[in-house]
Design a protein around this motif. Structure first.
Motif, PDB file in Angstrom:
ATOM      1  N   MET A 102      52.739 -24.627  13.211  1.00  0.00           N
ATOM      2  CA  MET A 102      51.319 -24.826  13.153  1.00  0.00           C
ATOM      3  C   MET A 102      50.998 -25.800  12.176  1.00  0.00           C
ATOM      4  O   MET A 102      49.973 -26.183  12.426  1.00  0.00           O
ATOM      5  N   ASP A 103      51.596 -26.169  11.092  1.00  0.00           N
ATOM      6  CA  ASP A 103      51.452 -27.084  10.257  1.00  0.00           C
ATOM      7  C   ASP A 103      49.816 -27.112   9.639  1.00  0.00           C
ATOM      8  O   ASP A 103      49.227 -28.298   9.841  1.00  0.00           O
ATOM      9  N   ASP A 104      49.502 -26.037   9.252  1.00  0.00           N
ATOM     10  CA  ASP A 104      48.210 -25.703   8.835  1.00  0.00           C
ATOM     11  C   ASP A 104      48.261 -25.331   7.458  1.00  0.00           C
ATOM     12  O   ASP A 104      48.639 -24.020   7.001  1.00  0.00           O
ATOM     13  N   ALA A 105      47.859 -26.188   6.487  1.00  0.00           N
ATOM     14  CA  ALA A 105      47.889 -26.157   4.906  1.00  0.00           C
ATOM     15  C   ALA A 105      47.429 -24.799   4.396  1.00  0.00           C
ATOM     16  O   ALA A 105      47.979 -24.058   3.712  1.00  0.00           O
ATOM     17  N   GLU A 106      46.368 -24.351   5.198  1.00  0.00           N
ATOM     18  CA  GLU A 106      45.695 -23.106   4.717  1.00  0.00           C
ATOM     19  C   GLU A 106      45.886 -22.102   5.495  1.00  0.00           C
ATOM     20  O   GLU A 106      45.581 -20.623   5.142  1.00  0.00           O
ATOM     21  N   GLY A 107      46.658 -22.221   6.446  1.00  0.00           N
ATOM     22  CA  GLY A 107      46.886 -21.231   7.204  1.00  0.00           C
ATOM     23  C   GLY A 107      47.938 -20.324   6.841  1.00  0.00           C
ATOM     24  O   GLY A 107      48.655 -20.503   5.841  1.00  0.00           O
ATOM     25  N   GLY A 138      45.541 -26.389  14.122  1.00  0.00           N
ATOM     26  CA  GLY A 138      46.555 -25.579  13.902  1.00  0.00           C
ATOM     27  C   GLY A 138      46.734 -24.351  14.728  1.00  0.00           C
ATOM     28  O   GLY A 138      47.873 -23.999  15.124  1.00  0.00           O
ATOM     29  N   PHE A 139      45.778 -23.784  15.209  1.00  0.00           N
ATOM     30  CA  PHE A 139      45.512 -22.826  16.216  1.00  0.00           C
ATOM     31  C   PHE A 139      46.109 -23.450  17.552  1.00  0.00           C
ATOM     32  O   PHE A 139      46.953 -22.634  18.051  1.00  0.00           O
ATOM     33  N   ALA A 140      45.684 -24.519  17.889  1.00  0.00           N
ATOM     34  CA  ALA A 140      46.476 -25.201  19.119  1.00  0.00           C
ATOM     35  C   ALA A 140      47.949 -25.491  19.039  1.00  0.00           C
ATOM     36  O   ALA A 140      48.427 -24.837  20.119  1.00  0.00           O
ATOM     37  N   VAL A 246      31.118 -24.471  24.901  1.00  0.00           N
ATOM     38  CA  VAL A 246      32.281 -23.623  24.370  1.00  0.00           C
ATOM     39  C   VAL A 246      33.451 -24.618  24.281  1.00  0.00           C
ATOM     40  O   VAL A 246      33.889 -25.116  25.176  1.00  0.00           O
ATOM     41  N   ARG A 247      33.897 -24.661  23.021  1.00  0.00           N
ATOM     42  CA  ARG A 247      35.064 -25.426  22.896  1.00  0.00           C
ATOM     43  C   ARG A 247      36.444 -24.402  22.995  1.00  0.00           C
ATOM     44  O   ARG A 247      36.099 -23.289  22.101  1.00  0.00           O
ATOM     45  N   TYR A 248      37.544 -24.479  23.535  1.00  0.00           N
ATOM     46  CA  TYR A 248      38.613 -23.624  23.726  1.00  0.00           C
ATOM     47  C   TYR A 248      40.003 -24.097  23.879  1.00  0.00           C
ATOM     48  O   TYR A 248      39.993 -25.684  23.986  1.00  0.00           O
ATOM     49  N   ILE A 249      40.930 -23.340  23.274  1.00  0.00           N
ATOM     50  CA  ILE A 249      42.242 -23.941  23.664  1.00  0.00           C
ATOM     51  C   ILE A 249      42.924 -23.348  24.885  1.00  0.00           C
ATOM     52  O   ILE A 249      42.636 -22.162  25.290  1.00  0.00           O
ATOM     53  N   ASP A 250      43.462 -24.314  25.931  1.00  0.00           N
ATOM     54  CA  ASP A 250      44.008 -23.908  27.074  1.00  0.00           C
ATOM     55  C   ASP A 250      45.312 -23.002  26.650  1.00  0.00           C
ATOM     56  O   ASP A 250      46.126 -23.511  26.153  1.00  0.00           O
TER      57      ASP A 250
END
Length: 411
Positions: A102-107, A138-140, A246-250
């Protein structure tokens, strides 16, 4: 016999979780359980946190969820209690791999997180992996990693339309509720918001920007993400009536994409494109309006919600309206208001709501649902269905019905 000695045997520990004891070729002794030890420790020991965790599987879940970086986790006991440590070690390895991908510092990522903490009904067993990304990227990355590893995943928002079973959810649950997902901004006659933003907050942001058309959102208890996923509505309006884009993750590739509102097929409570794809942000259109008129409509929405819906924890309307009569009115006419199973009770305010009076389980709720359905069938010949139910495998009742050891369970 050694209960008193156990009281101080764990004084060097910061937290103690005691599993069930079991007989070794001897009959159980009434009143003698692992709880005697946890009670003795709580009364006479120096351990800050002592808990009787019950079955071995439940002890694993409680210990795993309590672990924090830097902790030392030890299993002690006869028999196969070491399997708890082995399983936790394996799942922690997966959790760290998810965190790195995820490499998300705040996640944030957690092990065995109780879903009862994240649903408005306040029931539900643990998710194997609980993931809170703070950024869209990070979500993606988390989605892409989970797909590649074959780990089942679900995305939830505020949990206002979920009944999670007591066995919990196998795989990962992603909750995009903080960081970038909380953002709300106004530009011209449009409002942009992340999926973690409350609908109510969007309505008041529009008010501050002098935009009307958002007042109905004040009466929606969930977040933008859930509203998009279900095309939620109130007071004659629906979410996609105002969606610009809408912006979304496939869900298959983990790529971030965007569509205009016109490119989505939708109906009330059903947006096919968001069954397997995950919205991250949306832009809505409004119309310039006077503050006084906006305030009147906000008040009307707020008043309607307070007068027609219970305050106690609930999952919203339980049943689809069967056609000849609204489900709430049917439940009322059947005399089922205030019927309860355990701490789950049919609301006296609205018959289509089941509320949690404190300590209800999903099994309590499901039993109560079955009783209502049976009463409607026998008295009126009406078959009540859960709401929404556009496709059976996407029902509100999450389908991962497992017990704590991962085996099929009737509850």
């Amino acid at each position: 016999m050694l209960c008193a000695e156990f009281a101080t045997a764990f004084d060097e520990a910061d937290a103690l979780f005691v599993a069930d004891i079991y007989p070794a070729s001897e009959p159980p002794i009434p009143g003698v359980t692992g709880k005697l030890i946890s009670d003795a420790v709580a009364e006479g020991g120096a351990v800050a946190e002592s808990e009787f965790a019950g079955p071995k599987g439940n002890a694993r879940l409680r210990c795993g969820n309590a672990l924090r970086p830097g902790d030392v986790f030890i299993t002690l006991g006869a028999g196969d209690i070491h399997e708890v440590g082995t399983r936790i070690a394996a799942d922690l390895k997966k959790l760290e791999a998810i965190r790195a991908a995820m490499d998300d510092a705040e996640g944030k990522v957690k092990l065995y997180e109780p879903m009862s903490r994240h649903t408005t009904l306040r029931v539900g067993g643990p998710a194997d992996f609980w993931i809170e990304p703070a950024t869209e990227s990070g979500f993606a990355r988390a989605v892409k990693f989970l797909r590649a590893e074959g780990i089942p995943l679900r995305v939830i928002g505020r949990g206002s339309n979920l009944l999670v079973k007591d066995g919990g959810i196998r795989g990962a649950v992603l909750h995009p509720g903080k960081g970038e997902f909380e953002s709300i901004s106004a530009s011209g006659d449009q409002i942009s918001a992340g999926v973690g933003a409350r609908f109510k907050a969007v309505a008041y942001a529009a008010r501050e920007a002098g935009l009307g058309g958002f007042e109905w959102m004040e009466g929606i208890p969930g977040n933008v993400g859930g509203g998009l996923r279900m095309n939620a509505g109130a007071m004659g309006a629906e979410t996609f009536d105002q969606v610009v884009s809408v912006r979304y993750i496939d869900g298959a590739t983990g790529e971030i994409k965007e569509k205009t509102g016109a490119e989505f097929a939708y109906q009330y409570r059903f947006v096919p494109d968001l069954l397997e794809n995950f919205a991250v942000a949306a832009t809505f259109s409004g119309v310039p309006a006077e503050r006084g008129g906006i305030d009147e409509k906000l008040l009307a929405s707020r008043t309607k919600r307070r007068e027609s819906q219970p305050v106690a924890p609930s999952a919203g309307c339980i049943f689809k309206n069967p056609g000849p009569i609204p489900a709430g009115k049917l439940v009322d006419e059947l005399g089922l208001k205030n019927r309860h199973v355990g701490a789950a009770r049919v609301s006296e305010v609205h018959g289509n709501f089941i509320v949690n009076d404190g300590g209800a389980t999903a099994a309590d709720v499901l039993t109560l649902i079955d009783q209502i359905k049976a009463a409607a069938r026998e008295a009126r010949g009406i078959e009540l269905e859960p709401s929404p139910n556009p496709r059976r495998r996407h029902r509100r009742l999450l389908h991962s019905a497992m017990n704590l050891e991962g085996k099929k369970s009737p509850s």
